[in-house]
Design a protein around this motif. Structure first.
Motif, PDB file in Angstrom:
ATOM      1  N   UNK A 176       3.222   0.082  -4.301  1.00 57.25           N
ATOM      2  CA  UNK A 176       4.022   1.472  -3.436  1.00 57.25           C
ATOM      3  C   UNK A 176       2.061   1.046  -2.198  1.00 57.25           C
ATOM      4  N   UNK A 177       1.304   0.832  -2.913  1.00 56.65           N
ATOM      5  CA  UNK A 177       0.046   0.395  -2.308  1.00 56.65           C
ATOM      6  C   UNK A 177      -0.555  -0.335  -1.180  1.00 56.65           C
ATOM      7  N   UNK A 178       0.017  -1.721  -2.169  1.00 54.47           N
ATOM      8  CA  UNK A 178       0.201  -2.734  -1.561  1.00 54.47           C
ATOM      9  C   UNK A 178       1.198  -3.297  -0.858  1.00 54.47           C
ATOM     10  N   UNK A 179       1.954  -2.401  -0.945  1.00 49.73           N
ATOM     11  CA  UNK A 179       3.636  -2.378   0.849  1.00 49.73           C
ATOM     12  C   UNK A 179       2.800  -1.201   1.933  1.00 49.73           C
ATOM     13  N   UNK A 180       1.593   0.053   1.537  1.00 47.45           N
ATOM     14  CA  UNK A 180       1.545   0.751   2.621  1.00 47.45           C
ATOM     15  C   UNK A 180       0.216  -0.036   3.234  1.00 47.45           C
ATOM     16  N   UNK A 189       2.703 -10.015  -0.611  1.00 43.38           N
ATOM     17  CA  UNK A 189       3.253 -10.574  -0.981  1.00 43.38           C
ATOM     18  C   UNK A 189       2.578 -10.010  -2.815  1.00 43.38           C
ATOM     19  N   UNK A 190       1.700  -9.086  -2.446  1.00 51.11           N
ATOM     20  CA  UNK A 190       0.864  -8.250  -3.528  1.00 51.11           C
ATOM     21  C   UNK A 190       1.944  -7.509  -4.269  1.00 51.11           C
ATOM     22  N   UNK A 191       2.548  -6.933  -3.296  1.00 57.25           N
ATOM     23  CA  UNK A 191       3.280  -5.934  -3.089  1.00 57.25           C
ATOM     24  C   UNK A 191       4.873  -6.568  -4.296  1.00 57.25           C
ATOM     25  N   UNK A 192       5.266  -7.794  -3.725  1.00 60.91           N
ATOM     26  CA  UNK A 192       5.893  -8.057  -4.057  1.00 60.91           C
ATOM     27  C   UNK A 192       6.304  -8.718  -5.860  1.00 60.91           C
ATOM     28  N   UNK A 238      -6.188   6.965   0.116  1.00 60.67           N
ATOM     29  CA  UNK A 238      -7.440   6.461   0.203  1.00 60.67           C
ATOM     30  C   UNK A 238      -7.114   5.195  -0.460  1.00 60.67           C
ATOM     31  N   UNK A 239      -7.035   4.431  -0.274  1.00 63.14           N
ATOM     32  CA  UNK A 239      -5.951   2.745  -0.647  1.00 63.14           C
ATOM     33  C   UNK A 239      -7.468   2.117  -1.270  1.00 63.14           C
ATOM     34  N   UNK A 240      -8.563   2.113  -1.220  1.00 60.94           N
ATOM     35  CA  UNK A 240      -9.295   1.302  -2.237  1.00 60.94           C
ATOM     36  C   UNK A 240      -9.377   2.289  -3.352  1.00 60.94           C
ATOM     37  N   UNK A 241      -9.837   3.611  -3.572  1.00 61.10           N
ATOM     38  CA  UNK A 241      -9.628   4.889  -4.294  1.00 61.10           C
ATOM     39  C   UNK A 241      -8.378   4.276  -5.913  1.00 61.10           C
ATOM     40  N   UNK A 242      -7.570   4.255  -4.670  1.00 63.23           N
ATOM     41  CA  UNK A 242      -6.364   4.108  -5.510  1.00 63.23           C
ATOM     42  C   UNK A 242      -6.174   2.647  -6.573  1.00 63.23           C
TER      43      UNK A 242
END
Length: 293
Positions: free
Chosen positions: A271-275, A280-283, A238-242
């Motif tokens: 982790x969220x941005x990687x998935x 860029x945000x993940x890094x 549930x990525x937006x909620x996360x």
């Protein structure tokens, strides 16, 4: 602020005390605060007061002083020395016959064993403290002991036992309206469900924790609940909620300057941005997490 003034008056009380008994009594009050702020100085004061009371063979004061020394060593991160002092506190409390303090010393020793990964010893000490609590019908002691029993069982993956112990610890906190303690236990139960991939149950308890922390004006507690909800939502995809939950936690922790907890939020955001392939945000958040860790 108020805390500094209070500590200054305790400090003056200790240094201006006349006579051995008054010096020891004032010293124990001062050590209650000092062991958090300056554990090295606290240990020096414990040392001199212990020498003083040993010469008088005053077992009641020695029991209290060894407990303070155990706390100071714990705040230094020296579990071995802390456990040694807590065990001496236990022995002197045994000699005085102070059963309640005896159980408190057992809990302290148990928590040190828990932190050093010796779960069998931890549970043995906790079950003794629990027996004392039941015998004395002391709800406060039982609530603390049951909270620790819950933590150890969760580590051992004995989830049902852990959750049962947590729920047993709640009755006292609810009766006394100790909102922060209740919220911590709610959060712990949520984590126990999350570890079993029971996400809906976990979210139910994290929401309870969040609402209670709001009521208690505990911003760090609110942020912790949001951070945990974020983790649960990631696992549910549930990525937006996360993202909502984690960014809210980030804002709250940032205003509280809580670096330790920010590390968790940053690693969950990474982790969220990687998935979700937002590399860029993940890094960015992985780097932020590294900088604080």
């Amino acid at each position: 602020g108020f805390f500094v003034c209070a500590q200054d008056s305790l400090k003056l009380g200790y240094y201006n005390a006349s006579g051995d008994i008054q010096k020891t009594q004032k010293g124990i009050l001062y050590l209650d605060e000092l062991r958090f702020e300056d554990p090295d100085l606290a240990l020096l004061i414990c040392d001199s007061l212990i020498d003083l009371q040993k010469s008088k063979n005053s077992i009641t004061y020695l029991a209290a002083l060894y407990e303070q020394a155990g706390g100071a060593a714990w705040h230094k991160g020296d579990l071995k020395t802390s456990t040694y002092f807590y065990k001496l506190s236990f022995l002197y409390n045994y000699k005085t016959g102070n059963i309640l303090e005896l159980a408190s010393a057992l809990n302290n020793v148990a928590y040190n064993y828990f932190e050093s990964g010796n779960y069998t010893e931890a549970l043995q000490h906790l079950s003794l403290a629990q027996r004392i609590g039941k015998k004395l019908n002391d709800e406060e002691l039982l609530s603390v002991t049951n909270t620790y029993i819950g933590q150890v069982n969760i580590k051992l993956k004995e989830y049902e036992r852990g959750i049962k112990a947590y729920k047993q610890s709640l009755s006292y906190f609810e009766k006394k309206n100790k909102l922060r303690n209740q919220a911590i236990v709610y959060n712990n139960i949520g984590n126990a469900f999350l570890l079993q991939n029971m996400h809906d149950s976990a979210l139910y308890w994290f929401n309870l924790s969040q609402n209670l922390n709001l009521k208690a004006s505990n911003q760090n507690g609110v942020a912790l609940a949001l951070s945990n909800k974020g983790r649960a939502y990631i696992e549910q995809k549930e990525y937006p909620k996360a993202e909502d939950a984690l960014l809210s936690a980030y804002k709250k922790y940032n205003t509280q300057k809580n670096d330790l907890s920010l590390v968790l939020v940053f690693s969950n955001l990474a982790r969220l941005y990687t998935e979700t392939n937002r590399i860029d945000e993940a890094i960015t958040f992985a780097q932020k997490s590294e900088e604080l860790a």
